[in-house]
Motif scaffolding. Structure first.
Motif, mmCIF file in Angstrom:
data_model
loop_
_atom_site.group_PDB
_atom_site.id
_atom_site.type_symbol
_atom_site.label_atom_id
_atom_site.label_comp_id
_atom_site.label_asym_id
_atom_site.label_seq_id
_atom_site.Cartn_x
_atom_site.Cartn_y
_atom_site.Cartn_z
ATOM 1 N N PRO A 1 6.017 10.579 -8.279
ATOM 2 C CA PRO A 1 6.225 9.819 -9.420
ATOM 3 C C PRO A 1 7.490 10.056 -9.724
ATOM 4 N N ALA A 2 8.377 11.225 -9.338
ATOM 5 C CA ALA A 2 9.651 11.427 -9.967
ATOM 6 C C ALA A 2 10.619 10.400 -9.306
ATOM 7 N N SER A 3 10.361 9.902 -8.268
ATOM 8 C CA SER A 3 11.306 9.259 -7.713
ATOM 9 C C SER A 3 10.946 7.436 -8.102
ATOM 10 N N SER A 4 9.635 7.061 -7.975
ATOM 11 C CA SER A 4 9.407 5.482 -7.820
ATOM 12 C C SER A 4 7.940 5.606 -8.609
ATOM 13 N N GLY A 5 7.459 4.240 -8.668
ATOM 14 C CA GLY A 5 6.345 3.826 -9.258
ATOM 15 C C GLY A 5 6.266 2.549 -9.889
ATOM 16 N N THR B 1 13.545 -0.307 -1.007
ATOM 17 C CA THR B 1 14.012 0.800 -1.964
ATOM 18 C C THR B 1 13.411 0.635 -3.365
ATOM 19 N N SER B 2 12.656 1.573 -3.907
ATOM 20 C CA SER B 2 12.367 1.685 -5.326
ATOM 21 C C SER B 2 12.635 2.806 -6.140
ATOM 22 N N THR B 3 12.637 2.763 -7.226
ATOM 23 C CA THR B 3 13.272 3.800 -8.302
ATOM 24 C C THR B 3 12.506 3.696 -9.713
ATOM 25 N N VAL B 4 12.557 4.826 -10.456
ATOM 26 C CA VAL B 4 12.510 4.896 -11.753
ATOM 27 C C VAL B 4 13.703 5.550 -12.329
ATOM 28 N N ALA C 1 0.795 -1.287 -0.054
ATOM 29 C CA ALA C 1 -0.086 0.077 -0.078
ATOM 30 C C ALA C 1 0.917 1.271 -0.100
ATOM 31 N N THR C 2 1.920 1.142 0.741
ATOM 32 C CA THR C 2 2.800 2.643 1.008
ATOM 33 C C THR C 2 3.679 2.607 -0.514
ATOM 34 N N ALA C 3 4.017 1.574 -1.027
ATOM 35 C CA ALA C 3 4.891 1.567 -2.338
ATOM 36 C C ALA C 3 3.981 2.270 -3.310
#
Length: 585
Positions: free
Chosen positions: A85-89, A397-400, A75-77
């Motif tokens: 949205p500039a950092s993850s998704g 840790t997540s990233t785009v 839910a958090t991610a």
């Protein structure tokens, strides 16, 4: 009458305990109210510390309903993918480290992969095609990993976990000051791409802080995903629309790429240092291996005396330079043999030998540290740390990659697409000092690029002590390690450990970057002048940096037992540098 009064009091206390903000804000009992009081939460049952407080609260509400730490992570991610949205998704990837209350640990590798049409020489030396645009997009993995982890550990329904993010995208969310700062730095890319322009501008100008932002195409994609699971993305209508948009933009990802994507569940790295057990992600993350090497080197100097003061910072920088030299021998273990390099990085004996090369009165050029390859410049990320009522733990840790990834938003799905191909090394791409690229990290179809992400869990006598991690691209290793050292070696309290100004080095270029940063929230972080002067006298070239890592830190105080020696009081910290706040109950 007395009985009625007791019943009324019980009901009142129950209502108060269920309010989301009841334990979200915390005043330090020994210091009164501080400007950072909302960055620290003390709780007995569970804590979520995310980059954005709205997502921390969403995750905490999942825990309140009896959800597992993995439920809260999903839910958090997904929330972070909407409001940050500039950092993850879901157009990107992630590493999720899970440590269950029964002692089992898992490393979920949901890192993006190179498309099947990708090749080692696909950019023909043109780095601009690698760092942005349609050819920089790798196959997204975050949603597949979240769904797989939920299938194994989730307690609440998948739909329940996706709906809060869908609602934010559909009903609108306020642009945070930090997101606005990312939008300003990406303005040219936003204005060029129709998908981004339609979401983040109005009348040809960027939306402003606190403006309401809507992403109804993403909301619709999340609605379908809530009903049909990750299958809708990897083998359904959402994925079909996504692939069509990528190919129309000039990309090479196909439906088969999505259908073939696999989450890798790997054995975590584990190391015993300073009387603690540290658990982290294995390659293709270089984070845990690098952090282990740095800590083993610094332990050789003695703790805390050997790492205190400006001399301790000098030694920390030298250890960082050694770690960055060695880490470029790592890569995707499904494609390259990294056994020897990884074994070295985890070896106390190897650290002992490197310690002998560190001198307290000088530093050296990159070649001194044995680095054969140039560095990759991985970029922005988002991190969440979670502990639930049973002390199941997630560090994710997540990233785009770069801000807004490839700077392409899929117009039919509302999904921001990553530029993770830029994290591969490119043949013939030498640095100014002639250092060649790392062959272990060259592109191959289906391969995962090397990463700096460092989700970490810390144990003492097999009981949870802390969960930590950071966002900030190539600086993540240094930032996560510094917060760990501040608390466990320098004996700072959790909040001070995160607030302390940070210092970075990535070997190439041979520059010490130090925080001198007034954030968009008017907080100032700066390495002291006497420390800078000390480092300069030893030959370090210094450069101030108005930016850095964003750390999320949860510590468990096992001395404050909750009727169980394995369950103590939780202290959660969200880094004020990005404006987030933790939530707990």
């Amino acid at each position: 009458m007395a009985t009625q009064l007791l019943l009324w009091l019980h009901a009142f206390l129950l209502i108060i305990s269920l309010l989301p903000c009841a334990a979200t804000l915390h005043k330090k009992s020994n210091a009164g109210t501080t400007k950072y009081e909302d960055r620290e939460v003390v709780a007995n049952h569970g804590v979520v510390a995310a980059d954005d407080g709205r997502c921390s609260v969403i995750g905490m509400n999942v825990l309140r309903e009896g959800g597992h730490a993995v439920d809260a992570a999903v839910a958090t991610a997904l929330c972070l993918g909407v409001v940050s949205p500039a950092s993850s998704g879901i157009g990107g990837g992630a590493f999720m480290l899970i440590r269950l209350a029964n002692g089992t640990a898992q490393a979920f590798d949901m890192r993006e992969t190179a498309p099947m049409q990708a090749s080692q020489d696909m950019y023909a030396g043109n780095a601009t095609k690698k760092d942005s645009g349609a050819l920089s997009i790798a196959v997204p993995g975050e949603l597949a990993g979240l769904h797989e982890a939920w299938k194994q550990h989730g307690r609440l329904t998948w739909e329940r976990l996706v709906r809060p993010a869908e609602k934010l995208a559909r009903s609108g969310f306020r642009i945070s000051p930090y997101l606005y700062s990312q939008m300003v730095r990406s303005e040219s890319g936003i204005l060029v791409d129709k998908g981004l322009r339609d979401i983040f501008t109005s009348n040809g100008k960027l939306l402003q802080p606190n403006d309401i932002c809507y992403n109804k195409k993403l909301a619709e994609a999340l609605r379908i995903i809530a009903i049909n699971g990750a299958e809708a993305f990897y083998n359904g209508s959402v994925g079909s629309n996504l692939v069509r948009d990528i190919q129309e933009a000039g990309g090479i990802i196909t439906r088969e790429d999505l259908q073939m994507y696999q989450v890798k569940i790997r054995k975590p790295i584990s190391a015993n240092i300073l009387g603690l057990k540290i658990i982290g992600m294995p390659p293709p993350s270089s984070g845990a291996a690098s952090m282990t090497l740095i800590l083993n080197i610094l332990a050789e100097f003695g703790v805390p005396e050997g790492i205190s003061g400006p001399l301790g910072i000098h030694r920390q920088i030298e250890a960082l330079k050694h770690a960055f030299a060695v880490r470029m021998n790592l890569g995707d273990p499904d494609f390259v043999n990294i056994t020897e390099a990884l074994s070295d990085m985890l070896s106390p004996g190897f650290a002992h030998q490197l310690k002998k090369t560190i001198y307290d009165n000088m530093t050296f050029d990159p070649g001194y540290y044995g680095g054969r390859w140039n560095q990759i410049n991985d970029h922005g990320t988002s991190h969440v740390s979670i502990v639930d009522n049973e002390r199941n733990v997630v560090s994710m840790t997540s990233t785009v990659n770069s801000y807004f990834g490839a700077q392409i938003l899929s117009p039919s799905t509302g999904i921001v697409l990553n530029n993770e191909m830029d994290d591969f090394s490119m043949p013939m791409n030498e640095t100014a000092n002639g250092t060649p690229p790392a062959p272990a990290n060259f592109i191959s179809p289906g391969k995962r690029p090397l990463s700096s992400m460092t989700p970490t869990v810390v144990l003492k006598d097999e009981q949870l002590k802390a969960v930590v991690g950071a966002s900030g691209g190539g600086m993540i290793i240094a930032g996560t390690t510094e917060v760990f050292l501040n608390h466990f070696a320098r004996r700072m309290d959790p909040l001070s450990s995160v607030l302390a100004p940070r210092i970075y080095h990535q070997l190439i270029p041979n520059i010490v970057q130090y925080e001198n940063w007034t954030t968009v929230y008017n907080d100032h972080f700066e390495i002291p002048a006497d420390t800078r002067a000390f480092l300069q006298k030893r030959g370090h070239v210094l450069e101030s940096r108005a930016g850095g890592t964003i750390c999320q830190f949860i510590v468990q105080d096992l001395e404050a037992f909750r009727g169980n020696k394995s369950i103590g009081k939780l202290v959660g910290i969200s880094d004020p540098r990005k404006g987030g706040y933790p939530a707990g109950f």
